[in-house]
Design an enzyme around this catalytic site. Structure first.
Site, mmCIF file in Angstrom:
data_model
loop_
_atom_site.group_PDB
_atom_site.id
_atom_site.type_symbol
_atom_site.label_atom_id
_atom_site.label_comp_id
_atom_site.label_asym_id
_atom_site.label_seq_id
_atom_site.Cartn_x
_atom_site.Cartn_y
_atom_site.Cartn_z
ATOM 1 N N ARG A 177 0.828 -1.206 0.000
ATOM 2 C CA ARG A 177 0.000 0.000 0.000
ATOM 3 C C ARG A 177 0.867 1.262 0.000
ATOM 4 O O ARG A 177 0.549 2.237 -0.676
ATOM 5 C CB ARG A 177 -0.943 -0.008 1.208
ATOM 6 C CG ARG A 177 -1.995 1.084 1.136
ATOM 7 C CD ARG A 177 -3.050 0.924 2.208
ATOM 8 N NE ARG A 177 -2.477 1.050 3.531
ATOM 9 C CZ ARG A 177 -3.123 0.764 4.658
ATOM 10 N NH1 ARG A 177 -4.377 0.320 4.616
ATOM 11 N NH2 ARG A 177 -2.545 0.903 5.822
ATOM 12 N N GLU A 205 -16.215 6.567 4.800
ATOM 13 C CA GLU A 205 -15.225 6.381 5.859
ATOM 14 C C GLU A 205 -15.788 6.842 7.197
ATOM 15 O O GLU A 205 -16.669 7.700 7.247
ATOM 16 C CB GLU A 205 -13.964 7.205 5.570
ATOM 17 C CG GLU A 205 -13.093 6.664 4.450
ATOM 18 C CD GLU A 205 -12.036 5.674 4.938
ATOM 19 O OE1 GLU A 205 -12.165 5.116 6.048
ATOM 20 O OE2 GLU A 205 -11.077 5.462 4.184
ATOM 21 N N LYS A 221 -2.701 6.650 1.110
ATOM 22 C CA LYS A 221 -2.541 7.061 2.511
ATOM 23 C C LYS A 221 -1.582 8.248 2.544
ATOM 24 O O LYS A 221 -0.394 8.095 2.785
ATOM 25 C CB LYS A 221 -2.025 5.879 3.330
ATOM 26 C CG LYS A 221 -2.442 5.920 4.782
ATOM 27 C CD LYS A 221 -2.157 4.599 5.471
ATOM 28 C CE LYS A 221 -2.454 4.670 6.951
ATOM 29 N NZ LYS A 221 -3.897 4.636 7.256
HETATM 30 C C1 LIG Z 1 -4.960 3.854 7.547
HETATM 31 C C2 LIG Z 1 -6.396 4.157 7.296
HETATM 32 C C3 LIG Z 1 -7.419 3.220 7.524
HETATM 33 C C4 LIG Z 1 -7.177 1.883 8.164
HETATM 34 O O1 LIG Z 1 -6.361 1.026 7.434
HETATM 35 P P1 LIG Z 1 -5.698 -0.232 8.130
HETATM 36 O O2 LIG Z 1 -4.849 -0.832 7.089
HETATM 37 O O3 LIG Z 1 -6.796 -1.130 8.548
HETATM 38 O O4 LIG Z 1 -4.932 0.281 9.294
HETATM 39 C C5 LIG Z 1 -8.717 3.581 7.190
HETATM 40 N N1 LIG Z 1 -9.016 4.793 6.684
HETATM 41 C C6 LIG Z 1 -8.059 5.718 6.472
HETATM 42 C C7 LIG Z 1 -8.441 7.042 5.913
HETATM 43 C C8 LIG Z 1 -6.725 5.437 6.770
HETATM 44 O O5 LIG Z 1 -5.787 6.366 6.549
#
Ligand SMILES: *Cc1c(COP(=O)(O)O)cnc(C)c1O
Length: 336
Positions: A80, A218, A182
């Protein structure tokens, strides 16, 4: 032994002794090393400061009953990070380098990995930033990849007790923007909506899909899931949500339990379909959602004070695997 009250940990910065840092220059990464310096000095023109050329990851190290330490699906974080990097024209961090660096950081700060049974974990924060002399809107000439860590407790104050959320008037990301990456920019724009939700005593806000504003995307910085009244596990499908590794893990665990597990639409006007709902992510693990405020309507799922049975079962199985009490699917548990 370090003097930390493991049971009282929140989700706050603590300086641990060592972090990993590696520099990219002239088309390649250096070897990388551990350092005790928790500051970085970068050129004032660095793209990460002006143009948001930054992405990050978040994962945890878990102390097992036998004292050893596991990571949970770190290959997924590596993949990722590289997807996020590609979106922002940053260099790839090879998976081997990423996982080796994680192990170095965990081992060097081993005393700070909370004991088994406290529920606390060592949170790891890898990040990649564009640095070096620059002023125009271009990709940076140089990059820094670093990982630091700290012991953490629950992300939401309530832990496994349900909390309430409010539907935001703002969008988190554009339909074809960087919602699936991210990147820091998504978070800068989430500060005001989050602040407004907190001021109204909600845990965080719920973002709807930016195109039609009819579907849940979200829950703050976590993914949404719901358990329908006929026992389906549903989580939103959209190109602008962040693909949560916890969410994909829960989809598989729900199937293990014989549930139908699907990525699909979660219409904000159809919350009655759900018997239970929750937010999931590495930091949040699973946080049950008590109710959702949408305009002047307040919808309660299972209960505002108690966790639903399916949510509890998923939580127990997920954390059982993460802390090494139970055997998970192949490749999920990586010993440090
Ligand atoms: C990091 C993140 C998540 C959760 O992802 P995981 O891989 O489960 O930790 C969910 N939403 C957003 C906006 C994120 O930045």
């Amino acid at each position: 032994m370090v003097n930390i009250k493991w049971d009282e940990l929140g989700f706050d910065y603590i300086k641990t002794p060592y972090r990993y840092i590696s520099y990219w220059k002239d088309g390649k990464w250096d070897e990388g090393r551990l350092t005790e310096d928790n500051t970085i000095t970068i050129n004032e023109g660095s793209t990460c400061l002006h143009y948001g050329q930054e992405c990050f990851e978040g994962l945890k190290a878990y102390r097992r009953k036998d004292g050893k330490i596991n990571l949970f699906r770190p290959d997924r974080n590596s993949q990722r990070l590289n997807k996020s990097a590609e979106r922002l024209l940053m260099p790839e961090v090879p998976e081997e380098k990423f996982i080796e660096a994680l192990k170095q950081v965990v081992n060097a700060n081993e005393e700070y990995v909370p004991p088994y049974g406290t529920g606390a974990t060592l949170y790891l924060r890898p990040y990649l930033i564009g640095v070096g002399p620059n002023i125009g809107v271009h990709p940076a000439p140089e990059y820094i990849f670093s990982i630091f860590c700290m012991p953490v407790g629950p992300y939401f104050k309530g832990g496994m007790t349900p909390t309430n959320f409010i539907v935001s008037e703002y969008d988190r990301a554009a339909p074809r923007g960087t919602g699936a990456a991210k990147v820091g920019g998504n978070y800068a724009s989430s500060l005001l909506p989050g602040h407004e939700a907190h001021e109204r005593k909600f845990s965080d806000c719920i973002y709807l899909d930016p195109e039609t504003h009819t579907k849940i995307e979200e829950v703050g910085s976590a993914n949404f899931f719901g358990i329908t009244k006929d026992n389906q596990f549903i989580t939103p499908k959209s190109p602008s949500i962040l693909p949560s590794i916890t969410k994909y893990s829960l989809l598989e665990l729900a199937k293990e339990f014989g549930m139908e597990a699907i990525e699909g639409d979660v219409f904000i006007d159809h919350l009655d379909d759900f018997a239970e709902a929750g937010a999931c992510g590495t930091a949040a693990v699973i946080s049950p959602i008590g109710g959702i405020q949408n305009g002047d309507k307040f919808h309660v799922f299972y209960s505002e004070t108690e966790t639903g049975p399916v949510t509890q079962k998923l939580y127990d199985r997920l954390t059982g695997i993460q802390f090494g009490d139970e055997q998970g699917p192949a490749g999920w548990q990586v010993e440090v």
